[in-house]
Each structure stands twice: as structure tokens, then as C-alpha cells.
Design an enzyme around this catalytic site. Sequence first.
Site, PDB file in Angstrom:
ATOM      1  N   TYR A  38      11.573  16.387  26.541  1.00 35.81           N
ATOM      2  CA  TYR A  38      11.471  15.482  27.690  1.00 35.81           C
ATOM      3  C   TYR A  38      12.821  14.810  27.925  1.00 35.81           C
ATOM      4  CZ  TYR A  38       8.959  12.442  30.984  1.00 35.81           C
ATOM      5  OH  TYR A  38       8.502  11.804  32.122  1.00 35.81           O
ATOM      6  N   SER A  41      16.649  15.562  30.249  1.00 37.07           N
ATOM      7  CA  SER A  41      17.029  15.631  31.657  1.00 37.07           C
ATOM      8  C   SER A  41      16.156  16.632  32.432  1.00 37.07           C
ATOM      9  CB  SER A  41      18.513  16.012  31.728  1.00 37.07           C
ATOM     10  OG  SER A  41      18.950  16.115  33.044  1.00 37.07           O
ATOM     11  N   GLN A  42      16.097  17.878  31.970  1.00 37.15           N
ATOM     12  CA  GLN A  42      15.300  18.888  32.672  1.00 37.15           C
ATOM     13  C   GLN A  42      13.806  18.744  32.387  1.00 37.15           C
ATOM     14  OE1 GLN A  42      16.127  21.317  34.957  1.00 37.15           O
ATOM     15  NE2 GLN A  42      18.241  20.647  34.976  1.00 37.15           N
ATOM     16  N   GLU A  53      21.389  24.155  21.644  1.00 39.68           N
ATOM     17  CA  GLU A  53      21.711  24.390  20.232  1.00 39.68           C
ATOM     18  C   GLU A  53      20.519  24.183  19.300  1.00 39.68           C
ATOM     19  OE1 GLU A  53      22.927  22.044  22.219  1.00 39.68           O
ATOM     20  OE2 GLU A  53      22.984  20.111  21.200  1.00 39.68           O
ATOM     21  N   HIS A  80      18.267  28.077  31.126  1.00 38.90           N
ATOM     22  CA  HIS A  80      19.666  28.515  30.997  1.00 38.90           C
ATOM     23  C   HIS A  80      19.636  29.733  30.070  1.00 38.90           C
ATOM     24  CE1 HIS A  80      23.932  28.524  30.519  1.00 38.90           C
ATOM     25  NE2 HIS A  80      24.012  27.787  29.431  1.00 38.90           N
ATOM     26  N   GLY A  96      19.066  17.613  35.923  1.00 39.10           N
ATOM     27  CA  GLY A  96      17.642  17.326  35.901  1.00 39.10           C
ATOM     28  C   GLY A  96      17.258  16.133  36.768  1.00 39.10           C
ATOM     29  N   ASP A 137      27.481  29.856  34.817  1.00 35.74           N
ATOM     30  CA  ASP A 137      27.128  28.447  34.586  1.00 35.74           C
ATOM     31  C   ASP A 137      28.151  27.788  33.658  1.00 35.74           C
ATOM     32  OD1 ASP A 137      24.837  26.344  34.813  1.00 35.74           O
ATOM     33  OD2 ASP A 137      25.321  26.408  32.681  1.00 35.74           O
ATOM     34  N   GLU A 188      30.815  24.792  34.819  1.00 29.60           N
ATOM     35  CA  GLU A 188      30.860  23.440  34.227  1.00 29.60           C
ATOM     36  C   GLU A 188      32.176  23.182  33.499  1.00 29.60           C
ATOM     37  OE1 GLU A 188      27.094  23.820  32.364  1.00 29.60           O
ATOM     38  OE2 GLU A 188      27.848  24.455  30.420  1.00 29.60           O
TER      39      GLU A 188
HETATM   40  P1  NAD Z   1      18.427  17.050  26.976  1.00 30.79           P
HETATM   41  O1  NAD Z   1      19.414  16.916  25.876  1.00 30.79           O
HETATM   42  O2  NAD Z   1      18.512  16.130  28.133  1.00 30.79           O
HETATM   43  O3  NAD Z   1      16.948  16.890  26.410  1.00 30.79           O
HETATM   44  C1  NAD Z   1      16.425  17.610  25.363  1.00 30.79           C
HETATM   45  C2  NAD Z   1      15.141  16.978  24.861  1.00 30.79           C
HETATM   46  O4  NAD Z   1      14.658  17.729  23.761  1.00 30.79           O
HETATM   47  C3  NAD Z   1      15.301  15.553  24.401  1.00 30.79           C
HETATM   48  O5  NAD Z   1      14.221  14.790  24.896  1.00 30.79           O
HETATM   49  C4  NAD Z   1      15.228  15.675  22.878  1.00 30.79           C
HETATM   50  O6  NAD Z   1      14.703  14.530  22.267  1.00 30.79           O
HETATM   51  C5  NAD Z   1      14.287  16.845  22.721  1.00 30.79           C
HETATM   52  N1  NAD Z   1      14.436  17.536  21.447  1.00 30.79           N
HETATM   53  C6  NAD Z   1      15.572  17.799  20.771  1.00 30.79           C
HETATM   54  N2  NAD Z   1      15.309  18.504  19.651  1.00 30.79           N
HETATM   55  C7  NAD Z   1      13.973  18.694  19.642  1.00 30.79           C
HETATM   56  C8  NAD Z   1      13.086  19.346  18.749  1.00 30.79           C
HETATM   57  N3  NAD Z   1      13.562  19.921  17.646  1.00 30.79           N
HETATM   58  N4  NAD Z   1      11.773  19.370  19.070  1.00 30.79           N
HETATM   59  C9  NAD Z   1      11.298  18.760  20.178  1.00 30.79           C
HETATM   60  N5  NAD Z   1      12.083  18.104  21.053  1.00 30.79           N
HETATM   61  C10 NAD Z   1      13.410  18.077  20.777  1.00 30.79           C
HETATM   62  O7  NAD Z   1      18.450  18.577  27.430  1.00 30.79           O
HETATM   63  P2  NAD Z   1      18.697  19.155  28.906  1.00 30.79           P
HETATM   64  O8  NAD Z   1      20.081  18.810  29.327  1.00 30.79           O
HETATM   65  O9  NAD Z   1      17.552  18.803  29.763  1.00 30.79           O
HETATM   66  O10 NAD Z   1      18.713  20.723  28.615  1.00 30.79           O
HETATM   67  C11 NAD Z   1      17.533  21.482  28.447  1.00 30.79           C
HETATM   68  C12 NAD Z   1      17.797  22.902  28.911  1.00 30.79           C
HETATM   69  O11 NAD Z   1      18.023  22.902  30.319  1.00 30.79           O
HETATM   70  C13 NAD Z   1      19.029  23.558  28.300  1.00 30.79           C
HETATM   71  O12 NAD Z   1      18.763  24.923  28.139  1.00 30.79           O
HETATM   72  C14 NAD Z   1      20.098  23.366  29.363  1.00 30.79           C
HETATM   73  O13 NAD Z   1      21.139  24.305  29.312  1.00 30.79           O
HETATM   74  C15 NAD Z   1      19.256  23.546  30.611  1.00 30.79           C
HETATM   75  N6  NAD Z   1      19.828  22.945  31.818  1.00 30.79           N
HETATM   76  C16 NAD Z   1      20.145  21.620  31.814  1.00 30.79           C
HETATM   77  C17 NAD Z   1      20.627  21.037  32.975  1.00 30.79           C
HETATM   78  C18 NAD Z   1      20.855  19.533  33.024  1.00 30.79           C
HETATM   79  O14 NAD Z   1      20.913  19.009  34.112  1.00 30.79           O
HETATM   80  N7  NAD Z   1      20.955  18.781  31.944  1.00 30.79           N
HETATM   81  C19 NAD Z   1      20.825  21.821  34.139  1.00 30.79           C
HETATM   82  C20 NAD Z   1      20.447  23.173  34.109  1.00 30.79           C
HETATM   83  C21 NAD Z   1      19.948  23.737  32.939  1.00 30.79           C
HETATM   84 MG    MG Z   2      25.065  24.388  32.125  1.00 26.27          MG
END
Ligand code: NAD
Ligand code: MG
Length: 338
Positions: free
Chosen positions: A24, A26-27, A83, A107, A133, A190, A194
Site C-alpha cells: 500500500y 504509491s501505486q 527490490e 513495472h 501513483g 522506463d 527516469e
Molecule cells: P512504494 O515503495 O511506494 O510502496 C511499497 C509498499 O510495499 C509499501 O507500502 C511497503 O510498506 C510495502 N512493502 C515493502 N516490503 C513489503 C513486504 N515484504 N511485504 C508486504 N509489503 C511490503 O512502492 P511503489 O513506488 O508504489 O512501487 C511499486 C511498484 O510499482 C514497483 O514495481 C514500481 O516500479 C512500480 N511503479 C511505481 C511508480 C510510482 O509512481 N512510484 C510508477 C510506475 C510503476
Molecule cells: Mg520507474
Amino acid sequence: MQVKYDKDVNSQLLADKKIVVVGYGSQGYAHSNNLKDSGFNVTVALRKGSSSEEKVRAANLQHQELEEAVKTADLVMMLLPDENQAEVYKDYVEPNLKSGASLAFAHGFNIHFNQIEPRSDLNVFMIAPKGPGHTVRSTYQEGSGVPCLVAIHQNYTGDAKEQAYAYASAIGGGRAGIIETSFKEETETDLFGEQAVLCGGTAALVQAGFETLVEAGYAPEMAYFECLHELKLIVDLMYEGGINTMRYSISNTAEYGDLTRGKRLVNETTKSEMRKILAEIQSGEFAKEYVDDCKNNYSRLQQLRKQDQDHPLEEVGSQLREMMSWVKKKPLVDRSLN
Ligand code: NAD
Ligand code: MG
Ligand code: MG
């Protein structure tokens, strides 16, 4: 290249499916809330004792612990940091996900760089919104959306592509356009975007401009307005009508300066560095460097992050934004919500 919209998509395909959004952040925040508002059956999967539980509850979303949620899922969307996905996939998803279910990503990183090698009895696809997100959520709420890329890695049930389009439409992507690509193309473009332009290139350009003015004795406040604040106004014009519309709106003086000076900064040397950056992405060198740093407790990331957090630009910016109440009236990023 074919662009599809809501009218071309059968979103009913996901109507009776249990969609599990893992994470939960950004995305995760954007996908789960948009799916719920579009009328789908969505459950947020959280770790035991997750700090997000309160926020998920406040958003009236269903939630379950990871293992339990995955066992009954028809579609699992992995929205953890890139990661962490391989470990969570191996420990919780692979042993629990039923045969014929769908495994989705936002992604292509983990599939393209072989960090995750999914079971063969699963659909594996990607729905990658081309925006942060918080914007995926805010545009959806305004009735628009962020364009989405979809790609298929495994099509076990035969309708993987239709499911991916249905999901993209459910999170608002079908209002802006859905384009089919491959995991390879999405991942490489992508990362390049970035690194070279959107985040790396822009942040470095803004900082260098700010430093140049301040080092020459100009007030940091002036430097902030010139090099950062106004950037949004200029990018808004580009967003609306390309570089041509931006140049139509600015003064002839600004346009002459733009056309005669811009390419002195971003020149053949810059482009040759861009090609190097792209080659490091294509060869997997960047992915390896990043994954190694994550395993090393993000040592390099943390050090570099700290260095930039304390940049004089940030300090003067936070003071100036206090005086511009409208900047924060409807914030894109509200840390209390996600
Ligand atoms: P984020 O870092 O904002 O959020 C990740 C969430 O996962 C956090 O709430 C964290 O607490 C939770 N988490 C971490 N480890 C965990 C675990 N072991 N078990 C359960 N929950 C756990 O991530 P994000 O930026 O939303 O990225 C998510 C995916 O979306 C990635 O693949 C990223 O490349 C892709 N993406 C992100 C964006 C963006 O705007 N941030 C845009 C396009 C694609
Ligand atoms: Mg990216
Ligand atoms: Mg000016």
C-alpha cells in the site's frame, strides 16, 4: 502502434474475480482505491503488523494478511518496491497462488532481469501506469486517468491480454489510452526515462542552475523561483501542446535564448553519456548495481539521498512554499493517506 480506450475493453472479465493488491505504497494506494471505486472486488494484502493497516482501514478497503489473501486470489498485483518482490514472491506468492491465477506487475524489472521466474501455470502480465501513483489516484478522481502500458509474459488461460486491458481500464488507464508493449521495452525505456530525463536529468539541471546563480551572488529565493518554481509552469505548457506551445507562449527573447543556448548545455557529450546510461540498463549492469546496493542495506542510496535532502535549494524552497498556500491546498502527496 494501437492505442485502446475504455470502449475497446471488456472490463466485465474481472467482475467476479478476487483482485489482491500487495503493498500500500504509491501505486498500491492508487490501484486499490481506483479498483474499489470502479466496482471491483479488491483486497489489500499486508504484512503482519503493517504500518499501512490504519490507512487501509480508513479508506474502507478490505485487507488480509499476505498468505491468506494470496490463497484465494484470482489476480495478484505486486506493488512492493521492486527490490523486495522476488523474496515475497518466493516465500508467499509462489507456494499459495492457485493454478490458472494471474500474477501482475506495474513495472517489468523483476521479470525482465530474471529476479522472478514465475510458475508456468500462471498468467503473467504487466499494467504499468506512466505516472506516479499519487497522480494515478488524483486523475482518476477528477474523471481522467494516466496512460498505461500492458505486456504479456505468460498466457496460461488464453485471456491474459484481455485481463490486463480490463485491469488497466479499471484503474483509469482506458480514459487516457492503453498501449501494448513488451516487458523488455517497458523496463528499459522506463529506467532510461527516469534516469536521463524525468528524475535524474531534471533534478541535476535544476540544482546546477540554482547553484550557478547563488554562487554568482544572486539571492537563493530568486534562484529558486527561476530554476524550480517556474519549471512547472513551463512543463504545463509542454504537456498541453508540446515544445511548440511552450515556445508560442514565452517571449521572443526567451525563445531566442532557448534556441541559441539550450543545445550548448545538452549537446553531443550529453547525448553520448545518455547512450552510456542506456547501455548500462540494457546490459543489466544498472539492475545488478541497484540490487547489490539494496542487499547492502541501501548504503549508497541512503548516503546520496541524505546529501541531496540537505541541498540549500530544499531549505529556501520550503520557506517560500509556506507563503504560497495554493501549492499545498490539494497536495498530490498526502503522507497521512499513504
Ligand atoms: P512504494 O515503495 O511506494 O510502496 C511499497 C509498499 O510495499 C509499501 O507500502 C511497503 O510498506 C510495502 N512493502 C515493502 N516490503 C513489503 C513486504 N515484504 N511485504 C508486504 N509489503 C511490503 O512502492 P511503489 O513506488 O508504489 O512501487 C511499486 C511498484 O510499482 C514497483 O514495481 C514500481 O516500479 C512500480 N511503479 C511505481 C511508480 C510510482 O509512481 N512510484 C510508477 C510506475 C510503476
Ligand atoms: Mg520507474
Ligand atoms: Mg523570464
